[in-house]
Design a protein around this motif. Structure first.
Motif, mmCIF file in Angstrom:
data_model
loop_
_atom_site.group_PDB
_atom_site.id
_atom_site.type_symbol
_atom_site.label_atom_id
_atom_site.label_comp_id
_atom_site.label_asym_id
_atom_site.label_seq_id
_atom_site.Cartn_x
_atom_site.Cartn_y
_atom_site.Cartn_z
ATOM 1 N N GLU A 18 35.168 25.502 44.639
ATOM 2 C CA GLU A 18 35.210 24.608 43.797
ATOM 3 C C GLU A 18 34.250 25.121 42.781
ATOM 4 O OE1 GLU A 18 34.506 21.018 45.695
ATOM 5 O OE2 GLU A 18 36.650 20.312 45.778
ATOM 6 N N ILE A 21 35.489 28.014 40.670
ATOM 7 C CA ILE A 21 36.508 27.831 39.726
ATOM 8 C C ILE A 21 35.731 26.932 38.727
ATOM 9 C CG2 ILE A 21 38.343 25.917 39.263
ATOM 10 C CD1 ILE A 21 39.292 26.505 42.140
ATOM 11 N N ALA A 22 34.762 26.121 38.973
ATOM 12 C CA ALA A 22 33.854 25.601 37.761
ATOM 13 C C ALA A 22 32.878 26.467 36.885
ATOM 14 C CB ALA A 22 32.948 24.441 38.358
ATOM 15 N N VAL A 24 34.210 29.684 36.433
ATOM 16 C CA VAL A 24 35.139 30.424 35.832
ATOM 17 C C VAL A 24 35.487 29.670 34.406
ATOM 18 C CG1 VAL A 24 37.679 31.373 35.538
ATOM 19 C CG2 VAL A 24 36.097 31.786 37.567
ATOM 20 N N ALA A 25 35.767 28.320 34.684
ATOM 21 C CA ALA A 25 36.035 27.262 33.617
ATOM 22 C C ALA A 25 34.970 27.454 32.561
ATOM 23 C CB ALA A 25 36.468 25.898 34.244
ATOM 24 N N ILE A 26 33.926 27.423 33.115
ATOM 25 C CA ILE A 26 32.658 27.245 32.068
ATOM 26 C C ILE A 26 32.468 28.576 31.093
ATOM 27 C CG2 ILE A 26 30.067 27.197 31.897
ATOM 28 C CD1 ILE A 26 30.143 25.258 34.120
ATOM 29 N N LEU A 28 35.024 30.713 30.640
ATOM 30 C CA LEU A 28 36.228 30.550 29.728
ATOM 31 C C LEU A 28 35.964 29.472 28.588
ATOM 32 C CD1 LEU A 28 39.098 31.536 29.337
ATOM 33 C CD2 LEU A 28 39.823 29.550 30.391
ATOM 34 N N ILE A 29 35.341 28.524 28.620
ATOM 35 C CA ILE A 29 34.919 27.612 27.469
ATOM 36 C C ILE A 29 34.104 28.370 26.490
ATOM 37 C CG2 ILE A 29 33.868 25.664 26.822
ATOM 38 C CD1 ILE A 29 35.200 24.268 29.406
ATOM 39 N N TYR A 31 33.386 31.683 26.203
ATOM 40 C CA TYR A 31 33.967 32.561 25.481
ATOM 41 C C TYR A 31 35.014 32.148 24.332
ATOM 42 C CZ TYR A 31 37.463 36.606 24.683
ATOM 43 O OH TYR A 31 38.242 37.483 24.178
#
Length: 158
Positions: A18, A21-22, A24-26, A28-29, A31
Motif C-alpha cells: 500500500e 502504491i501510494a 507511485v501515485a504521488i 505520477l501526480i 510528474y
C-alpha cells in the motif's frame, strides 16, 4: 488458526504494498503536474501573449521608426500621475487587450482631454472575433487600431 507471527508478516507485506502504491501515485501526480505546468509556461509565456507593457514597447519601437513620428512618446506622465501609453503629436493612445475595450475607451478619452489631443485605442488581439470590440470602440467615437499579437502585425489600422 494463524499465529500472530504469520499475521504480522501478512500485514507488513500488505502495508508495504500500500505504501509503495501510494508513493507511485504521488510521483505520477507530481510528474503530470510538472508536465502540465511546463506546457502552460510554453503557451502563455510566449511573447505573443505577453503583457500590455511588452506590446507597448513593440508598437512604440515600430511606430517611432516612421517618418513624422519620431517624437512619439511612451508612458507620458500627466500632472495627476496617470500615464498615457503612447502620445502622438495629435493623439493620446491607450493600449489594451480587446476584451478590455471599455477601459481603453475611458482612459483614452481622459488622456485626450488632459492633453488636448484626439483619443486613440490600440486593441491587442490574440484570437479571432476581435471585430466586435473594434466596432464598440468606434461606436463611442474613438479611433481604433488593432494589433494582432499572433502575427505581430497590424490587422486593422487607419
Amino acid at each position: 488458526m494463524t499465529d500472530k507471527k504469520n499475521s504480522h508478516r501478512i500485514f507488513s507485506t500488505w502495508g508495504i504494498l500500500e505504501i509503495f502504491i501510494a508513493i507511485v501515485a504521488i510521483l505520477l501526480i507530481i510528474y503530470i503536474s510538472i508536465e502540465y505546468t511546463e506546457k502552460q509556461k510554453d503557451l502563455f509565456a510566449a511573447p505573443r501573449f505577453g503583457t500590455e507593457r511588452y506590446w507597448q514597447d513593440v508598437i512604440h519601437n515600430e511606430l517611432s521608426q516612421r517618418d513624422g513620428w519620431e517624437s512619439l512618446e511612451k508612458e507620458h506622465r500627466l500632472d495627476d500621475g496617470t500615464r498615457v501609453d503612447l502620445l502622438f503629436p495629435r493623439q493620446a493612445c491607450e493600449i489594451d487587450w480587446a476584451d478590455k475595450w471599455a477601459e481603453g475607451v475611458g482612459q483614452s478619452v481622459y488622456y485626450g482631454l488632459k492633453t488636448r489631443r484626439f483619443p486613440l485605442v490600440i486593441l491587442l488581439v490574440k484570437k479571432n472575433g476581435w471585430e466586435k470590440y473594434r466596432d464598440r470602440v468606434e461606436y463611442c467615437g474613438v479611433d481604433c487600431w488593432v494589433y494582432d499579437t499572433r502575427i505581430e502585425d497590424w490587422t486593422d489600422k487607419e
